[in-house]
Design a protein around this motif. Structure first.
Motif, PDB file in Angstrom:
ATOM      1  N   VAL A   6       0.949  -1.375  -0.196  1.00 13.41           N
ATOM      2  CA  VAL A   6      -0.127   0.129  -0.062  1.00 13.41           C
ATOM      3  C   VAL A   6       0.745   1.376  -0.105  1.00 13.41           C
ATOM      4  O   VAL A   6       2.304   1.264   0.320  1.00 13.41           O
ATOM      5  CB  VAL A   6      -1.160   0.021   1.073  1.00 13.41           C
ATOM      6  CG1 VAL A   6      -1.666  -1.041   1.359  1.00 13.41           C
ATOM      7  CG2 VAL A   6      -0.204  -0.033   2.382  1.00 13.41           C
ATOM      8  N   VAL A   7       0.132   2.487  -0.321  1.00  9.65           N
ATOM      9  CA  VAL A   7       0.848   3.628  -0.047  1.00  9.65           C
ATOM     10  C   VAL A   7       0.489   4.547   1.042  1.00  9.65           C
ATOM     11  O   VAL A   7      -0.525   4.330   1.654  1.00  9.65           O
ATOM     12  CB  VAL A   7       0.312   4.561  -1.427  1.00  9.65           C
ATOM     13  CG1 VAL A   7       1.102   3.935  -2.688  1.00  9.65           C
ATOM     14  CG2 VAL A   7      -0.872   4.795  -1.661  1.00  9.65           C
ATOM     15  N   LYS A   8       1.501   5.170   1.429  1.00  8.70           N
ATOM     16  CA  LYS A   8       1.150   5.976   2.579  1.00  8.70           C
ATOM     17  C   LYS A   8       1.345   7.426   2.069  1.00  8.70           C
ATOM     18  O   LYS A   8       2.092   7.969   1.334  1.00  8.70           O
ATOM     19  CB  LYS A   8       2.288   5.975   3.822  1.00  8.70           C
ATOM     20  CG  LYS A   8       2.322   6.929   4.812  1.00  8.70           C
ATOM     21  CD  LYS A   8       3.243   6.718   5.940  1.00  8.70           C
ATOM     22  CE  LYS A   8       2.936   7.626   6.993  1.00  8.70           C
ATOM     23  NZ  LYS A   8       4.054   7.379   8.112  1.00  8.70           N
ATOM     24  N   LEU A   9       0.294   8.267   2.400  1.00 11.51           N
ATOM     25  CA  LEU A   9      -0.019   9.858   1.775  1.00 11.51           C
ATOM     26  C   LEU A   9       0.264  10.697   2.898  1.00 11.51           C
ATOM     27  O   LEU A   9      -0.002  10.450   4.224  1.00 11.51           O
ATOM     28  CB  LEU A   9      -1.422   9.771   1.190  1.00 11.51           C
ATOM     29  CG  LEU A   9      -2.037   8.770   0.326  1.00 11.51           C
ATOM     30  CD1 LEU A   9      -3.123   8.977  -0.081  1.00 11.51           C
ATOM     31  CD2 LEU A   9      -0.910   8.832  -1.011  1.00 11.51           C
ATOM     32  N   ASN A  10       0.778  11.898   2.451  1.00 13.43           N
ATOM     33  CA  ASN A  10       0.790  13.118   3.514  1.00 13.43           C
ATOM     34  C   ASN A  10      -0.523  14.049   3.479  1.00 13.43           C
ATOM     35  O   ASN A  10      -1.498  13.540   2.496  1.00 13.43           O
ATOM     36  CB  ASN A  10       2.135  13.974   3.090  1.00 13.43           C
ATOM     37  CG  ASN A  10       2.185  14.454   1.728  1.00 13.43           C
ATOM     38  OD1 ASN A  10       1.061  14.506   1.129  1.00 13.43           O
ATOM     39  ND2 ASN A  10       3.406  14.923   1.406  1.00 13.43           N
ATOM     40  N   ASP A  11      -0.498  15.189   4.033  1.00 12.20           N
ATOM     41  CA  ASP A  11      -1.739  15.928   3.844  1.00 12.20           C
ATOM     42  C   ASP A  11      -1.905  16.471   2.645  1.00 12.20           C
ATOM     43  O   ASP A  11      -3.039  17.063   2.411  1.00 12.20           O
ATOM     44  CB  ASP A  11      -1.786  16.878   5.012  1.00 12.20           C
ATOM     45  CG  ASP A  11      -0.315  17.996   5.055  1.00 12.20           C
ATOM     46  OD1 ASP A  11       0.546  17.677   4.144  1.00 12.20           O
ATOM     47  OD2 ASP A  11      -0.176  18.512   5.953  1.00 12.20           O
ATOM     48  N   LYS A  12      -0.811  16.505   1.625  1.00 12.61           N
ATOM     49  CA  LYS A  12      -1.154  17.055   0.352  1.00 12.61           C
ATOM     50  C   LYS A  12      -1.593  16.124  -0.732  1.00 12.61           C
ATOM     51  O   LYS A  12      -1.848  15.986  -2.034  1.00 12.61           O
ATOM     52  CB  LYS A  12       0.007  17.515  -0.076  1.00 12.61           C
ATOM     53  CG  LYS A  12       0.738  18.636   0.661  1.00 12.61           C
ATOM     54  CD  LYS A  12       1.922  19.415  -0.037  1.00 12.61           C
ATOM     55  CE  LYS A  12       2.328  20.450   0.799  1.00 12.61           C
ATOM     56  NZ  LYS A  12       3.902  20.887   0.307  1.00 12.61           N
ATOM     57  N   LYS A  13      -1.853  14.815  -0.229  1.00 11.08           N
ATOM     58  CA  LYS A  13      -2.179  13.554  -0.724  1.00 11.08           C
ATOM     59  C   LYS A  13      -1.126  13.105  -1.925  1.00 11.08           C
ATOM     60  O   LYS A  13      -1.233  12.549  -2.918  1.00 11.08           O
ATOM     61  CB  LYS A  13      -3.518  13.788  -1.761  1.00 11.08           C
ATOM     62  CG  LYS A  13      -4.672  14.293  -0.842  1.00 11.08           C
ATOM     63  CD  LYS A  13      -5.266  13.191  -0.167  1.00 11.08           C
ATOM     64  CE  LYS A  13      -6.576  13.547   0.545  1.00 11.08           C
ATOM     65  NZ  LYS A  13      -6.941  12.369   1.784  1.00 11.08           N
ATOM     66  N   GLU A  14       0.160  13.420  -1.298  1.00 11.20           N
ATOM     67  CA  GLU A  14       1.294  12.661  -1.950  1.00 11.20           C
ATOM     68  C   GLU A  14       1.731  11.489  -1.532  1.00 11.20           C
ATOM     69  O   GLU A  14       1.776  11.233  -0.183  1.00 11.20           O
ATOM     70  CB  GLU A  14       2.529  13.971  -1.930  1.00 11.20           C
ATOM     71  CG  GLU A  14       2.066  15.067  -2.759  1.00 11.20           C
ATOM     72  CD  GLU A  14       2.991  16.321  -2.568  1.00 11.20           C
ATOM     73  OE1 GLU A  14       2.932  17.224  -3.092  1.00 11.20           O
ATOM     74  OE2 GLU A  14       3.877  16.241  -1.601  1.00 11.20           O
TER      75      GLU A  14
END
Length: 339
Positions: free
Chosen positions: A143-151
């Motif tokens: 899975v991917v982990k996202l930051n608050d910018k959806k990056e």
């Protein structure tokens, strides 16, 4: 735009069907998996494809007939086909690097064991897009982990603690795939492996560490072709989508019906004969097959096969098979005879 397709694996989970035909060339809903995948990606990209690079296994397994098929596929999309070989199974990163001469400019990398349905525009602000699908059990996937910018800031394989429910499906866009090539070359030079294999993730993580922006591209449907049961399910889903789209002819005009009926959606290939038979829903039958005195639903049957006196459900039957029996859910490879 280029499309890079690593497809050198032997498809062991799909045996016996992958014993005689490379898994990406096995038809689903009337077309080989890799043909459907590449065509659907080209539609999503909505821009000209200049080159499609296929990374195959050894020539004894992926022979001239496979190359001819792939060259025809590229030509149908107005692209040049480039053929490369991965002679040893050394991982996803190594497979990509086998296509090193083609690794420049914008490109999509897609592994040929999955099918998708999606409609989105690539994010022009991103250096890379990793296509994902929301899943109910993220602990079973990468899975991917996202930051608050959806990056995307991290890739996590089968997390024991919740990270996100966005599973990586094995399709990636790079604004300049040459950057990934350079990072993967570092991985190879430093002999960084996981389980004895070089992985694409190690190159991606190096790009992230240097500040390259990764975003997600979400697909509506992610259909696996990993084993018999899942492939039969994927065939059913794809038939439903094709019926909705209305873009492909699913029942060829040369099909012969004698006291038989077809319950849609189904794919029925050239010169198929149906005698005292009901097929459907969700059945694909390859060309020159004969089905007699049978009921078939939710099944995938390939070419030049004869089936008599059968009641099939959730079956997968290969090419040049003769089957006459009472079993319902069967998995029979090419050139088999059961009478």
């Amino acid at each position: 735009m280029k499309i890079i397709v690593p497809m050198a694996g032997r498809g062991s989970r799909l045996r016996p069907h992958s014993l005689t035909v490379p898994k990406p060339l096995i038809p689903v809903a009337g077309k080989p998996i890799v043909h459907r995948l590449v065509t659907d990606i080209a539609k999503i990209l909505k821009q000209p494809i200049e080159e499609i690079a296929f990374v195959l296994g050894d020539s004894a397994w992926f022979g001239n007939d496979v190359i001819d098929s792939l060259e025809d596929l590229a030509k149908s999309l107005g692209a040049k086909a480039s053929i490369y070989r991965q002679d040893k199974p050394l991982g996803t990163g190594h497979a990509i690097m086998c296509a090193e001469p083609s690794l420049s400019g914008p490109a999509v990398i897609a592994y040929a064991d999955t099918l998708i349905r999606a409609d989105f525009d690539l994010d022009n602000q991103a250096d890379s897009v990793i296509w994902t699908k929301q899943v109910d059990n993220p602990e079973a996937y990468g899975v991917v982990k996202l930051n608050d910018k959806k990056e995307i800031v991290e890739l996590v394989e089968k997390p024991k603690i919740y990270v996100s429910d966005h599973a990586v499906i094995g399709i990636y866009y790079f604004k300049d795939v040459g950057v990934l090539k350079n990072k993967l070359q570092e991985v190879l030079n430093e002999n960084i492996t996981n389980g004895g294999e070089y992985q694409i993730n190690d190159g991606i993580k190096r790009m992230m560490a240097e500040g390259f922006i990764f975003k997600t591209g979400k697909v509506d449907e992610w259909m696996d072709c990993g084993n018999k049961a899942i492939t039969v399910q994927t065939n059913a889903k794809m038939l439903g989508f094709l019926q909705q789209d209305g873009e492909e002819q699913l029942v060829e005009p040369t099909v012969q019906l004698e006291n038989s009926q077809i319950i849609e959606p189904c794919f029925v290939g050239d010169n198929v004969k149906l005698i005292n038979t009901t097929i459907g829903p969700n059945v694909s039958i390859g060309e020159n097959s004969i089905i007699e005195n049978s009921n078939v639903k939710n099944s995938l049957i390939q070419t030049y096969t004869t089936i008599k006196n059968a009641n099939l459900d959730n079956a997968m039957i290969g090419n040049h098979v003769t089957y006459n029996g009472n079993y319902i859910s069967v998995s029979i490879g090419d050139y088999s005879v059961l009478e």
